[in-house]
Design a protein around this motif. Structure first.
Motif, PDB file in Angstrom:
ATOM      1  N   PRO A  64      34.886 -25.589  22.823  1.00  0.00           N
ATOM      2  CA  PRO A  64      34.424 -24.475  23.630  1.00  0.00           C
ATOM      3  C   PRO A  64      33.302 -24.890  24.584  1.00  0.00           C
ATOM      4  CG  PRO A  64      33.762 -24.236  21.330  1.00  0.00           C
ATOM      5  CD  PRO A  64      34.644 -25.443  21.424  1.00  0.00           C
ATOM      6  N   THR A  66      30.368 -23.125  27.427  1.00  0.00           N
ATOM      7  CA  THR A  66      29.651 -21.871  27.574  1.00  0.00           C
ATOM      8  C   THR A  66      29.693 -21.414  29.004  1.00  0.00           C
ATOM      9  OG1 THR A  66      27.583 -23.021  27.963  1.00  0.00           O
ATOM     10  CG2 THR A  66      28.099 -22.459  25.690  1.00  0.00           C
ATOM     11  N   PRO A  72      28.401 -15.247  28.930  1.00  0.00           N
ATOM     12  CA  PRO A  72      29.419 -15.975  28.169  1.00  0.00           C
ATOM     13  C   PRO A  72      30.824 -15.728  28.687  1.00  0.00           C
ATOM     14  CG  PRO A  72      28.757 -14.023  26.983  1.00  0.00           C
ATOM     15  CD  PRO A  72      27.883 -14.091  28.214  1.00  0.00           C
ATOM     16  N   CYS A  77      37.119 -21.222  24.759  1.00  0.00           N
ATOM     17  CA  CYS A  77      36.880 -20.873  23.362  1.00  0.00           C
ATOM     18  C   CYS A  77      38.036 -21.354  22.507  1.00  0.00           C
ATOM     19  CB  CYS A  77      36.697 -19.367  23.209  1.00  0.00           C
ATOM     20  SG  CYS A  77      38.068 -18.394  23.924  1.00  0.00           S
ATOM     21  N   GLN A  82      37.809 -17.659  17.038  1.00  0.00           N
ATOM     22  CA  GLN A  82      37.203 -16.500  17.704  1.00  0.00           C
ATOM     23  C   GLN A  82      35.689 -16.708  17.813  1.00  0.00           C
ATOM     24  OE1 GLN A  82      38.493 -13.731  19.316  1.00  0.00           O
ATOM     25  NE2 GLN A  82      40.411 -14.894  19.138  1.00  0.00           N
ATOM     26  N   ASP A  83      35.333 -17.791  18.512  1.00  0.00           N
ATOM     27  CA  ASP A  83      33.943 -18.222  18.583  1.00  0.00           C
ATOM     28  C   ASP A  83      33.190 -17.686  19.801  1.00  0.00           C
ATOM     29  OD1 ASP A  83      35.551 -19.699  20.253  1.00  0.00           O
ATOM     30  OD2 ASP A  83      34.696 -21.636  19.756  1.00  0.00           O
ATOM     31  N   CYS A  84      33.593 -16.538  20.297  1.00  0.00           N
ATOM     32  CA  CYS A  84      32.888 -15.925  21.427  1.00  0.00           C
ATOM     33  C   CYS A  84      31.726 -15.068  20.913  1.00  0.00           C
ATOM     34  CB  CYS A  84      33.839 -15.047  22.236  1.00  0.00           C
ATOM     35  SG  CYS A  84      35.198 -15.962  22.997  1.00  0.00           S
ATOM     36  N   PHE A  88      32.692  -9.891  23.024  1.00  0.00           N
ATOM     37  CA  PHE A  88      33.696 -10.690  23.725  1.00  0.00           C
ATOM     38  C   PHE A  88      34.739 -11.131  22.694  1.00  0.00           C
ATOM     39  CE2 PHE A  88      30.139 -10.902  26.533  1.00  0.00           C
ATOM     40  CZ  PHE A  88      30.646 -11.101  27.806  1.00  0.00           C
ATOM     41  N   LYS A  89      35.929 -11.489  23.169  1.00  0.00           N
ATOM     42  CA  LYS A  89      36.923 -12.069  22.265  1.00  0.00           C
ATOM     43  C   LYS A  89      37.665 -13.179  22.987  1.00  0.00           C
ATOM     44  CE  LYS A  89      40.271  -8.277  23.078  1.00  0.00           C
ATOM     45  NZ  LYS A  89      41.059  -7.200  22.403  1.00  0.00           N
ATOM     46  N   CYS A  90      38.158 -14.132  22.191  1.00  0.00           N
ATOM     47  CA  CYS A  90      38.862 -15.289  22.736  1.00  0.00           C
ATOM     48  C   CYS A  90      40.331 -14.944  22.894  1.00  0.00           C
ATOM     49  CB  CYS A  90      38.693 -16.480  21.784  1.00  0.00           C
ATOM     50  SG  CYS A  90      39.415 -18.017  22.414  1.00  0.00           S
ATOM     51  N   CYS A 103      36.657 -16.549  26.810  1.00  0.00           N
ATOM     52  CA  CYS A 103      35.962 -15.380  26.285  1.00  0.00           C
ATOM     53  C   CYS A 103      35.994 -14.280  27.347  1.00  0.00           C
ATOM     54  CB  CYS A 103      34.516 -15.728  25.952  1.00  0.00           C
ATOM     55  SG  CYS A 103      34.296 -16.883  24.588  1.00  0.00           S
TER      56      CYS A 103
END
Length: 283
Positions: A64, A66, A72, A77, A82-84, A88-90, A103
């Motif tokens: 990912p 940034t 963001p 991502c 789901q590292d947002c 937010f969502k990936c 994201c």
């Protein structure tokens, strides 16, 4: 023999899309799976293969990046993590050069199982909540679609009655179903084969093709039918809709049994679903 689904980048992305193959050679996933790592298409086939997942590696495993400490948005991502940041969502989107995981801001609060609207593969946003993604009749041109919210599969973890499957490389939790018993899916879903484990519910397609009619993906057929090669009345290498059957049954229940159709296993690795077959001409 094996049935495979085919998703064309045109079906999920040419895919709800969404599907795979088995041992009776169904079309390759286009929601199945397609040519690129991020392609969310799905397919069907009794000589099965998940096209979309063929190149799952790139997008979902990319490190990912940034979008900046205060922005963001559109940072790369990892879909299975789901590292947002919060809100937010990936999700999967069609970028300028290729499919990408980025994201994007959460723009709705519709929960898993509820109806939803997706803003199209170029925009990438939907009105599902932070924990789900809108799956429907994908349109590669960028047009919006209506569908159902499905939970995002994070860390390969789903509820006991669900299975983690990839739409392209974006993993979601889909309900497990049994096409022979016609249970497990809502009225808006169809029970389709997703390689390799077995059958899950995805939104119904709009084609509703009947037995013997051509199908492009797993959801091209009417609910209760399977998209496969070697269907009676179709060219051997063409994909057409056919009925499901039980390989454990001593009786031939195939509609076209008098024309040579027999029950052949689709190829589910789930032992509870391994007996599900499709009515095709044996190889």
């Amino acid at each position: 023999m094996r049935t495979t689904w085919r998703f064309s980048l045109g079906a999920l992305l040419s895919a709800a899309c969404v599907l795979a193959c088995g041992t009776t050679n169904a079309p390759a996933d286009d929601t199945g799976d397609a040519a690129s790592a991020g392609d969310p298409s799905t397919g069907a086939s009794t000589g099965t293969s998940d096209a979309a997942s063929t190149d799952e590696s790139d997008a979902s495993t990319a490190a990912p990046t940034t979008g900046g400490p205060s922005d963001p948005g559109e940072a790369q991502c990892q879909a299975d993590l789901q590292d947002c940041p919060d809100d937010f969502k990936c999700v999967l989107r069609r970028g300028a050069a290729d499919w990408e995981f980025v994201c994007l801001p959460v723009q709705g609060d519709n929960h898993a199982g509820e109806m939803c609207t997706h803003d199209g593969v170029i925009t990438g946003t939907d009105n599902c909540d932070e924990d789900s993604w809108c799956i429907g009749s994908f349109d590669t041109t960028g047009a919006a679609w209506d569908g159902l919210c499905y939970p995002l599969c994070v860390g390969n973890v789903c509820e006991n009655d669900q299975r983690c499957v990839g739409i392209g490389s974006l993993p979601v939790c889909a309900p497990i179903c049994d096409p022979l018993l016609a249970i497990g899916c809502t009225a808006d879903e169809a029970c389709i084969f997703r390689e390799p484990e077995g059958f899950v519910c995805f939104p119904q397609g709009v084609d509703g093709a009947a037995i013997g009619e051509a199908c492009e993906t797993a959801i091209s057929c009417a609910p209760g039918l399977h998209c496969s090669q070697r269907v009676v009345g179709c060219a051997p290498d063409s994909y057409c809709c056919t009925d499901y059957c039980d390989t454990d049954s001593p009786d031939n229940t195939c509609t076209a049994k008098d024309m040579g159709a027999t029950c052949q296993a689709i190829g589910a690795t789930d032992l509870e679903q391994a007996h599900v077959g499709a009515c095709v001409i044996a190889e």
